[in-house]
Design an enzyme around this catalytic site. Sequence first.
Site, PDB file in Angstrom:
ATOM      1  CG  MET A  25      -2.186  -1.335   1.187  1.00  0.00           C
ATOM      2  SD  MET A  25      -3.344  -0.914   1.874  1.00  0.00           S
ATOM      3  CE  MET A  25      -2.171  -0.592   3.823  1.00  0.00           C
ATOM      4  N   GLY A  26       1.832   1.237  -0.697  1.00  0.00           N
ATOM      5  CA  GLY A  26       2.702   2.351  -0.721  1.00  0.00           C
ATOM      6  C   GLY A  26       3.591   2.555   0.674  1.00  0.00           C
ATOM      7  CG  HIS A  32       7.037  -2.291   1.952  1.00  0.00           C
ATOM      8  ND1 HIS A  32       6.915  -1.236   3.277  1.00  0.00           N
ATOM      9  CD2 HIS A  32       5.813  -2.904   1.917  1.00  0.00           C
ATOM     10  CE1 HIS A  32       5.617  -1.137   3.356  1.00  0.00           C
ATOM     11  NE2 HIS A  32       4.577  -2.390   2.833  1.00  0.00           N
ATOM     12  CG  ASP A 145       0.681  -7.497   8.249  1.00  0.00           C
ATOM     13  OD1 ASP A 145       0.167  -6.333   8.595  1.00  0.00           O
ATOM     14  OD2 ASP A 145       1.217  -7.205   7.169  1.00  0.00           O
ATOM     15  CD  GLN A 148      -2.568  -8.917   4.920  1.00  0.00           C
ATOM     16  OE1 GLN A 148      -2.667  -7.742   4.481  1.00  0.00           O
ATOM     17  NE2 GLN A 148      -0.412  -8.830   4.475  1.00  0.00           N
ATOM     18  CB  VAL A 171      12.053  -5.407   8.436  1.00  0.00           C
ATOM     19  CG1 VAL A 171      13.315  -5.100   8.466  1.00  0.00           C
ATOM     20  CG2 VAL A 171      12.882  -6.640   7.530  1.00  0.00           C
TER      21      VAL A 171
HETATM   22  O1  PAF Z   1       0.058  -6.034   4.054  1.00  0.00           O
HETATM   23  C1  PAF Z   1      -0.568  -5.093   2.942  1.00  0.00           C
HETATM   24  O2  PAF Z   1      -0.114  -4.255   2.761  1.00  0.00           O
HETATM   25  C2  PAF Z   1      -2.183  -4.905   2.600  1.00  0.00           C
HETATM   26  O3  PAF Z   1      -2.462  -5.857   3.470  1.00  0.00           O
HETATM   27  C3  PAF Z   1      -1.961  -5.641   0.897  1.00  0.00           C
HETATM   28  C4  PAF Z   1      -1.405  -7.141   0.955  1.00  0.00           C
HETATM   29  C5  PAF Z   1      -1.167  -5.337  -0.439  1.00  0.00           C
HETATM   30  C6  PAF Z   1      -3.137  -5.518   0.509  1.00  0.00           C
HETATM   31  O4  PAF Z   1      -4.124  -4.563  -0.087  1.00  0.00           O
END
Ligand code: PAF
Length: 278
Positions: A25-26, A32, A145, A148, A171
């Site tokens: 999500m930037g 990341h 997450d 998730q 991290v």
């Molecule tokens: O983990 C995230 O940043 C978001 O939940 C994802 C996997 C990019 C979905 O929008």
Amino acid sequence: METLRTIEEVREWRATGELGFVATMGALHEGHASLVRASAGANARTLVSVFVNPTQFGPNEDLAKYPRTLEADLELCKTAGADAVFTPDNAMMYPEPYRTWVEVEGLTDRLCGASRPGHFRGVTTVVTKFFNIVQPSRAYFGQKDAQQALILKRMTADLNLPVEIVICPIVREPDGLAMSSRNRYLSEDERKRAVGLSKALTEVRKLFESGTRNAGILRGQLITTLDDYVDKLDYAEVVSAEDLQPVNEIEGPTLVAVAAFVGGTRLIDNVILVDRDS
Ligand code: PAF
């Protein structure tokens, strides 16, 4: 590195060959970057999506103020080894009238799902859509997450999606704070107190390593430490790392997961406890 703005551009760019995918999500950070590096090291090409997915935010959540830092994000992707970045907009991802959703049952109604109703439906829907658009060989997500990650693995297996899900380690900042796009909301004082989440989890891990197997005792320790640092606890749970069900005595791999507010910022962190003997 290429910037792809439409679904058609992605389809054209996506030739045969191993393709790694990192959905974001930037507001990218070192966490990341570690996903992009893992993908670039294992696939011929890597594509990163940058899309603040509106359907995973509740009505009272931070969608409008979610940090948007595209220029810096593109730079980070390039440095970490991405070959392309896909930056769709809302109309492209959710053309009107939008009516189709992907839902994983059971795993989604506890922990973050309990305090963020509808959140995981938004995540599973947008990730499925990205998988269909990008058609990656492998997709990389962070262990931060944890729920998730488990849900996306379940979804991929249940729907026979032809993509391998790779989960990469959390991290952390030098003091232990898990990297998060939301850390940038923290004031100086809040930033100091935010370290309480990882401190509390480290104490629980030590207690576990010294032989404690009773989940109630571990959870009690977790909450006592968190109380010294955070403003409001959302949850602090000791659950099975396989199905997120609460456990009494730790026998198999166990997820200790925390969500707490420091000031107005909701942070999450977790650790997995695994018995060396099991
Ligand atoms: O983990 C995230 O940043 C978001 O939940 C994802 C996997 C990019 C979905 O929008």
